[in-house]
Enzyme design. Structure first.
Site, PDB file in Angstrom:
ATOM      1  N   ARG A 163       0.830  -1.221   0.000  1.00 50.59           N
ATOM      2  CA  ARG A 163       0.000   0.000   0.000  1.00 50.59           C
ATOM      3  C   ARG A 163       0.864   1.271   0.000  1.00 50.59           C
ATOM      4  O   ARG A 163       0.505   2.281   0.604  1.00 50.59           O
ATOM      5  CB  ARG A 163      -0.948   0.037   1.207  1.00 50.59           C
ATOM      6  CG  ARG A 163      -1.998  -1.054   1.237  1.00 50.59           C
ATOM      7  CD  ARG A 163      -2.980  -0.922   0.066  1.00 50.59           C
ATOM      8  NE  ARG A 163      -4.140  -1.769   0.286  1.00 50.59           N
ATOM      9  CZ  ARG A 163      -4.189  -3.067  -0.015  1.00 50.59           C
ATOM     10  NH1 ARG A 163      -3.151  -3.653  -0.588  1.00 50.59           N
ATOM     11  NH2 ARG A 163      -5.278  -3.757   0.213  1.00 50.59           N
ATOM     12  N   SER A 237     -10.545  -0.746   3.647  1.00 54.96           N
ATOM     13  CA  SER A 237      -9.743  -0.905   4.869  1.00 54.96           C
ATOM     14  C   SER A 237      -9.292   0.459   5.360  1.00 54.96           C
ATOM     15  O   SER A 237      -8.667   1.212   4.609  1.00 54.96           O
ATOM     16  CB  SER A 237      -8.495  -1.732   4.584  1.00 54.96           C
ATOM     17  OG  SER A 237      -8.852  -2.999   4.117  1.00 54.96           O
ATOM     18  N   GLU A 333      -4.636   3.704   6.537  1.00 51.25           N
ATOM     19  CA  GLU A 333      -4.412   3.495   5.114  1.00 51.25           C
ATOM     20  C   GLU A 333      -5.094   4.599   4.309  1.00 51.25           C
ATOM     21  O   GLU A 333      -4.645   4.995   3.245  1.00 51.25           O
ATOM     22  CB  GLU A 333      -4.991   2.112   4.748  1.00 51.25           C
ATOM     23  CG  GLU A 333      -4.437   1.519   3.496  1.00 51.25           C
ATOM     24  CD  GLU A 333      -5.511   1.178   2.524  1.00 51.25           C
ATOM     25  OE1 GLU A 333      -5.805   2.046   1.674  1.00 51.25           O
ATOM     26  OE2 GLU A 333      -6.045   0.062   2.595  1.00 51.25           O
TER      27      GLU A 333
HETATM   28  N1  EPU Z   1     -10.110 -10.807  10.479  1.00 54.03           N
HETATM   29  C1  EPU Z   1     -10.758 -10.891  11.688  1.00 54.03           C
HETATM   30  N2  EPU Z   1     -11.805 -10.048  11.926  1.00 54.03           N
HETATM   31  C2  EPU Z   1     -12.235  -9.148  11.015  1.00 54.03           C
HETATM   32  C3  EPU Z   1     -11.578  -9.064   9.793  1.00 54.03           C
HETATM   33  C4  EPU Z   1     -10.502  -9.895   9.539  1.00 54.03           C
HETATM   34  O1  EPU Z   1     -10.417 -11.688  12.551  1.00 54.03           O
HETATM   35  O2  EPU Z   1     -13.197  -8.431  11.312  1.00 54.03           O
HETATM   36  C5  EPU Z   1      -8.953 -11.710  10.220  1.00 54.03           C
HETATM   37  C6  EPU Z   1      -9.367 -13.100   9.779  1.00 54.03           C
HETATM   38  O3  EPU Z   1      -8.474 -14.008  10.359  1.00 54.03           O
HETATM   39  C7  EPU Z   1      -9.146 -13.088   8.292  1.00 54.03           C
HETATM   40  C8  EPU Z   1      -7.955 -12.154   8.180  1.00 54.03           C
HETATM   41  O4  EPU Z   1      -8.175 -11.182   9.206  1.00 54.03           O
HETATM   42  O5  EPU Z   1      -8.836 -14.351   7.812  1.00 54.03           O
HETATM   43  C9  EPU Z   1      -7.834 -11.479   6.840  1.00 54.03           C
HETATM   44  O6  EPU Z   1      -9.052 -10.806   6.543  1.00 54.03           O
HETATM   45  P1  EPU Z   1      -9.429 -10.447   5.021  1.00 54.03           P
HETATM   46  O7  EPU Z   1      -9.239 -11.607   4.156  1.00 54.03           O
HETATM   47  O8  EPU Z   1     -10.759  -9.782   5.041  1.00 54.03           O
HETATM   48  O9  EPU Z   1      -8.308  -9.437   4.600  1.00 54.03           O
HETATM   49  P2  EPU Z   1      -7.654  -8.201   5.328  1.00 54.03           P
HETATM   50  O10 EPU Z   1      -6.243  -8.502   5.606  1.00 54.03           O
HETATM   51  O11 EPU Z   1      -8.496  -7.739   6.463  1.00 54.03           O
HETATM   52  C10 EPU Z   1      -6.750  -7.145   3.109  1.00 54.03           C
HETATM   53  C11 EPU Z   1      -6.810  -5.834   2.413  1.00 54.03           C
HETATM   54  C12 EPU Z   1      -8.146  -5.672   1.704  1.00 54.03           C
HETATM   55  C13 EPU Z   1      -8.316  -6.803   0.711  1.00 54.03           C
HETATM   56  C14 EPU Z   1      -8.242  -8.123   1.485  1.00 54.03           C
HETATM   57  C15 EPU Z   1      -8.298  -9.326   0.576  1.00 54.03           C
HETATM   58  C16 EPU Z   1      -5.390  -4.338   3.667  1.00 54.03           C
HETATM   59  C17 EPU Z   1      -5.312  -3.168   4.588  1.00 54.03           C
HETATM   60  N3  EPU Z   1      -6.611  -4.743   3.348  1.00 54.03           N
HETATM   61  O12 EPU Z   1      -7.715  -7.098   4.161  1.00 54.03           O
HETATM   62  O13 EPU Z   1      -8.085  -4.451   0.971  1.00 54.03           O
HETATM   63  O14 EPU Z   1      -9.551  -6.715   0.041  1.00 54.03           O
HETATM   64  O15 EPU Z   1      -6.992  -8.194   2.203  1.00 54.03           O
HETATM   65  O16 EPU Z   1      -7.105  -9.442  -0.115  1.00 54.03           O
HETATM   66  O17 EPU Z   1      -4.356  -4.843   3.242  1.00 54.03           O
HETATM   67  C18 EPU Z   1      -8.549  -2.122   1.072  1.00 54.03           C
HETATM   68  O18 EPU Z   1      -7.336  -1.941   1.003  1.00 54.03           O
HETATM   69  O19 EPU Z   1      -9.347  -1.164   1.145  1.00 54.03           O
HETATM   70  C19 EPU Z   1      -9.058  -3.489   1.126  1.00 54.03           C
HETATM   71  C20 EPU Z   1     -10.358  -3.751   1.304  1.00 54.03           C
END
Ligand code: EPU
Length: 337
Positions: A163, A237, A333
């Site tokens: 990012r 995010s 972010e």
């Molecule tokens: N999780 C929780 N609780 C929550 C959300 C997430 O426990 O409320 C944990 C879970 O273990 C889950 C893990 O976090 O397995 C990962 O969650 P998720 O797959 O939703 O991905 P993320 O890491 O929260 C990132 C990006 C997203 C992108 C997703 C999918 C960042 C800051 N965010 O989110 O990007 O869509 O991966 O690749 O890196 C954005 O940048 O606006 C965005 C939505």
């Protein structure tokens, strides 16, 4: 044409009412040059807006706000294996993805339905489901705001990180991204390893998925987890996933054995900020007309009528409570304006 006192509500996906002192759109690079040439010396500040999907407006915007409405997507070069596709900065990112899929070009199907504009995409090296824009990036053109000349940036010039790019750091505020060229593949290598994609395809009985199948899977996953900004104001995010050392991680894991994490190749560990925020008790929390999304704790939401300052203050409370519980300082972010 320059308008005065314009509500930026339609131009930010958080759905915040905040006013631009002056506002204009540019549809060509020449229009942009003229606007900058004529107003740079006299305006207190000039802010460039793309799709408005990664900003939080915490106040009215002094000076001149310029909206990027440069349009056009075309294949500029190709060989047997690749096509080079150039899109103007004001195009919608998802339209770029659709263009690629319609032309059977692979590489950005995992980035389907990300809100925002093409020009903003490389600025923060957008990423989702195992793919980042840097993986398919060829070059971009950007207007140097002080010299009013177009400059080409290669992959190395952009200094992409998680990012991150040079445009959020050393060159912040100095360039306007006018077009982006991606190197997309005619022979597709799919990236479905991100758990939910494989599960979705298997549930549908799809054994040999196409890029269109992957795009549809990503769209379905996003729609099930992330609020649609057309219905509930948000900027995706709100925080980045923090990256810490392996040693720091091991200590944390002893105290919190279920902590969600990914091991990076360089022996650092990326923590899921969503997990930290959820564990600190914030998921689904609603304060008046704003709060933390019920399906994804990383996303702050405006149910309608919240101010940017209220959402900023909520983010500060979350930051403080994650810090006191885990000793981890989250980084925003979203760009705070
Ligand atoms: N999780 C929780 N609780 C929550 C959300 C997430 O426990 O409320 C944990 C879970 O273990 C889950 C893990 O976090 O397995 C990962 O969650 P998720 O797959 O939703 O991905 P993320 O890491 O929260 C990132 C990006 C997203 C992108 C997703 C999918 C960042 C800051 N965010 O989110 O990007 O869509 O991966 O690749 O890196 C954005 O940048 O606006 C965005 C939505």
């Amino acid at each position: 044409m320059i308008q005065t006192k314009v509500d930026l509500f339609p131009n930010n996906t958080f759905g915040i009412h905040a006013y631009a002192e002056r506002f204009a759109v540019f549809k060509t690079v020449d229009e942009l040059k003229t606007l900058l040439k004529d107003h740079q010396a006299t305006e207190s500040q000039i802010t460039i807006l793309g799709g408005g999907s990664n900003i939080l407006l915490t106040k009215d915007q002094a000076g001149l706000v310029l909206k990027n409405e440069l349009k056009g997507i075309k294949i500029v070069d190709e060989d047997d294996s690749f096509a080079y596709v150039c899109a103007a900065g004001g195009e919608s990112w998802h339209d770029f993805v659709c263009f690629a899929i319609d032309n059977k070009l692979g590489g950005i199907e995992n980035l389907s339905l990300i809100p925002g504009s093409v020009g903003a995409a490389p600025m923060q090296n957008i990423g989702a489901y195992g793919v980042e824009i840097k993986d398919v990036f060829h070059s971009l053109e950007a207007l140097n705001r002080s010299e009013l000349t177009l400059q080409t940036f290669t992959h190395d010039d952009c200094k992409f990180g998680y990012r991150e790019s040079v445009f959020k750091n050393e060159l912040k505020g100095q360039f306007v991204i006018t077009s982006l060229t991606l190197k997309l593949s005619k022979v597709h290598t799919l990236n479905t390893s991100y758990g939910a994609i494989d599960t979705f395809l298997a549930d549908k009985g799809i054994k040999q998925p196409t890029i269109k199948d992957v795009s549809e899977a990503v769209i379905a996953i996003r729609q099930s987890k992330l609020p649609d900004p057309k219905k509930i104001g948000n900027s995706g995010s709100f925080f980045k996933n923090p990256v810490i050392s392996l040693d720091q991680f091991k200590t944390l894991q002893q105290k919190f054995p279920t902590i969600a994490h990914y091991l990076n190749a360089d022996e650092t560990v990326k923590l899921a900020a969503g997990w930290l925020i959820e564990t600190a008790g914030w998921k689904g929390k609603t304060i008046g007309n704003y709060g933390v999304h019920k399906n994804q704790a990383l996303v702050l939401v405006n149910y309608g009528g919240a101010t940017g300052k209220e959402i900023y203050d909520l983010s500060e409370s979350i930051l403080q409570s994650v810090k006191s519980m885990f000793g981890i300082e989250l980084e925003r972010e979203v760009n705070i304006l």
